[in-house]
Design an enzyme around this catalytic site. Structure first.
Site, PDB file in Angstrom:
ATOM      1  CE  LYS A 112      37.129  42.309  25.171  1.00  0.00           C
ATOM      2  NZ  LYS A 112      38.128  42.773  26.112  1.00  0.00           N
ATOM      3  CE  LYS A 170      32.322  45.241  28.588  1.00  0.00           C
ATOM      4  NZ  LYS A 170      33.349  45.057  29.541  1.00  0.00           N
ATOM      5  CE  LYS A 196      39.952  49.738  30.808  1.00  0.00           C
ATOM      6  NZ  LYS A 196      39.953  48.338  30.412  1.00  0.00           N
TER       7      LYS A 196
HETATM    8  N1  AQP Z   1      30.383  48.882  31.456  1.00  0.00           N
HETATM    9  C1  AQP Z   1      30.793  48.416  32.620  1.00  0.00           C
HETATM   10  N2  AQP Z   1      30.001  48.534  33.718  1.00  0.00           N
HETATM   11  C2  AQP Z   1      30.418  48.065  34.932  1.00  0.00           C
HETATM   12  N3  AQP Z   1      31.636  47.473  35.117  1.00  0.00           N
HETATM   13  C3  AQP Z   1      32.453  47.352  34.057  1.00  0.00           C
HETATM   14  N4  AQP Z   1      33.701  46.842  33.897  1.00  0.00           N
HETATM   15  C4  AQP Z   1      34.072  46.965  32.614  1.00  0.00           C
HETATM   16  N5  AQP Z   1      33.111  47.567  31.895  1.00  0.00           N
HETATM   17  C5  AQP Z   1      32.082  47.813  32.761  1.00  0.00           C
HETATM   18  C6  AQP Z   1      34.495  46.273  34.978  1.00  0.00           C
HETATM   19  O1  AQP Z   1      35.744  46.967  35.012  1.00  0.00           O
HETATM   20  C7  AQP Z   1      36.755  46.053  35.471  1.00  0.00           C
HETATM   21  C8  AQP Z   1      37.973  46.163  34.601  1.00  0.00           C
HETATM   22  O2  AQP Z   1      37.665  45.748  33.304  1.00  0.00           O
HETATM   23  P1  AQP Z   1      38.816  45.330  32.287  1.00  0.00           P
HETATM   24  O3  AQP Z   1      39.635  46.494  31.965  1.00  0.00           O
HETATM   25  O4  AQP Z   1      39.570  44.191  32.793  1.00  0.00           O
HETATM   26  O5  AQP Z   1      38.150  44.790  31.001  1.00  0.00           O
HETATM   27  P2  AQP Z   1      36.735  44.745  30.452  1.00  0.00           P
HETATM   28  O6  AQP Z   1      35.778  44.131  31.407  1.00  0.00           O
HETATM   29  O7  AQP Z   1      36.831  44.053  29.140  1.00  0.00           O
HETATM   30  O8  AQP Z   1      36.429  46.296  30.345  1.00  0.00           O
HETATM   31  P3  AQP Z   1      36.380  47.205  29.111  1.00  0.00           P
HETATM   32  O9  AQP Z   1      36.300  48.567  29.595  1.00  0.00           O
HETATM   33  O10 AQP Z   1      35.277  46.767  28.212  1.00  0.00           O
HETATM   34  O11 AQP Z   1      37.785  47.033  28.437  1.00  0.00           O
HETATM   35  P4  AQP Z   1      38.174  46.500  27.012  1.00  0.00           P
HETATM   36  O12 AQP Z   1      37.368  47.325  26.049  1.00  0.00           O
HETATM   37  O13 AQP Z   1      39.626  46.763  26.918  1.00  0.00           O
HETATM   38  O14 AQP Z   1      37.838  45.052  26.949  1.00  0.00           O
HETATM   39  C9  AQP Z   1      36.137  44.665  35.493  1.00  0.00           C
HETATM   40  O15 AQP Z   1      35.833  44.310  36.830  1.00  0.00           O
HETATM   41  C10 AQP Z   1      34.878  44.831  34.692  1.00  0.00           C
HETATM   42  O16 AQP Z   1      33.876  43.939  35.140  1.00  0.00           O
END
Ligand code: AQP
Length: 347
Positions: A136, A217, A220
């Site tokens: 990040k 992966k 969001k």
């Molecule tokens: N690609 C994924 N596959 C399976 N699980 C996933 N999680 C995130 N991406 C995947 C799980 O979703 C939960 C919430 O995630 P988060 O919003 O706290 O942040 P993150 O892991 O950083 O998810 P994002 O979607 O990638 O968000 P951004 O882009 O904002 O950082 C967690 O349990 C995560 O493991």
């Protein structure tokens, strides 16, 4: 074990503890950031759906972690709006406010307070090793110190509720390890004060990949619109995204994430949506076209009832339910925070 945590339960669900580390019913805590418009397929399969399932057998505490979302630059109001939308989605997927606690992190101040105590027992070198920080910080021009200390706030979020189980996607494995290490270190310095949590990572669907770049992966905050399937997508959009999903060079359908990441991702999604497994699903296909079409259909079916409930939930109802969750979360958090202050021996 020395503890002052009593047993409290309410009509709207139970928060029942008789001593530290001895929850009568195992306690689950997990959080999701209010980033992006709505959760994507990875968030749903890797996290949200497991939270709903775990409500059957555990005391669930589910948090919209808005303070974490502030660790990268946001426009004024953006996080608040996304928080309301995230709460709507969480209720629509099946987080039941009668059984679980659903609340917003910033409304319970003990999260920030305990994070400081966690930082004080976390080594700089431990944080420097976090791969998510590396990823990040490369992606952002302004790198806040909050992005660096993020895992200590996450550790505080978890231990603040005497959590036994933390259901997360595979990407959070390293953060869970640090939460365990720092809570153990805190206990070895100050006594058995904190419950040391365990990660619960689903076997199927723990890492859903981007449909256009199966090496990354699904996320969001990624700008890969075609690669990310969200709960806000229409049926046509979902079908189109799967139709255009990147596959692999040879024409075989088999589950092999290393040499066939695109096809294996489709099989993982199909297996997760049908609650079967990707290897068994692979036996049903010899061509990519039908695999893509069936995967799209399975996701559309899975999302349909959720999208219907999302449309039915109005802002006033969602806000009221968050208020109920906040009061219940604060009650528990203040007990644990008081235990920490006493153990450290502050004035
Ligand atoms: N690609 C994924 N596959 C399976 N699980 C996933 N999680 C995130 N991406 C995947 C799980 O979703 C939960 C919430 O995630 P988060 O919003 O706290 O942040 P993150 O892991 O950083 O998810 P994002 O979607 O990638 O968000 P951004 O882009 O904002 O950082 C967690 O349990 C995560 O493991």
């Amino acid at each position: 074990m020395s503890t002052d945590s009593g047993s409290t339960s309410t009509d709207t669900g139970s928060v029942s503890t008789d001593s530290v580390g001895a929850n009568i019913v195992p306690r689950t805590f997990s959080g999701i950031q209010p980033t992006g418009d709505v959760p994507h397929l990875g968030n749903y399969i890797g996290a949200l759906r497991n939270w709903v399932d775990l409500q059957e057998s555990t005391d669930g505490i589910y948090c919209i972690v808005d303070l974490h979302a502030l660790s990268v630059p946001r426009e004024p109001g953006e996080v608040g709006r996304a928080t309301l939308q995230m709460a709507r989605v969480m209720l629509a997927v099946g987080i039941d406010p009668q059984r679980s606690i659903l609340f917003v992190q910033s409304r319970v101040r003990e999260h920030s307070e305990l994070a400081w105590f966690m930082q004080c027992v976390t080594a700089f070198g431990e944080l420097r090793r976090m791969t998510q920080f590396k990823d990040k910080s490369e992606a952002n021009e302004f790198v806040s110190s909050a992005l660096f200390t993020y895992p200590t706030l996450m550790a505080a979020d978890i231990v603040l509720y005497d959590t036994d189980i933390v259901p997360v996607g595979d990407d959070q494995r390293q953060h869970l390890e640090i939460a365990r290490d720092v809570s153990q270190r805190f206990n070895s310095r100050f006594g058995e004060v904190l419950v040391v949590p365990e990660a619960r990572i689903a076997e199927v669907g723990a890492r859903i990949m981007d449909l256009q770049s199966p090496g990354n992966k699904m996320s969001k905050s990624s700008d890969s619109i075609l690669g990310t399937v969200t709960l806000a997508d229409t049926e046509d959009e979902i079908a189109r995204k799967f139709k255009r999903a990147v596959t692999d060079n040879d024409a075989d359908v088999r589950f092999d994430p290393v040499t066939k990441p695109g096809v294996s991702n489709l099989l993982s999604i199909l297996g997760a949506a049908k609650r079967t497994d990707p290897v068994t699903e692979a036996e049903n296909y010899t061509q990519y076209g039908p695999l893509k079409a069936d995967t799209a259909e399975a996701v559309i079916e899975m999302f349909r009832p959720i999208q219907k409930r999302m449309a039915e939930l109005d802002d006033a109802t969602v806000t009221e339910l968050l208020g109920v969750g906040e009061d219940r979360a604060r009650e528990k958090a203040s007990e644990v925070m008081e235990r920490v202050r006493r153990a450290v021996g502050l004035f």
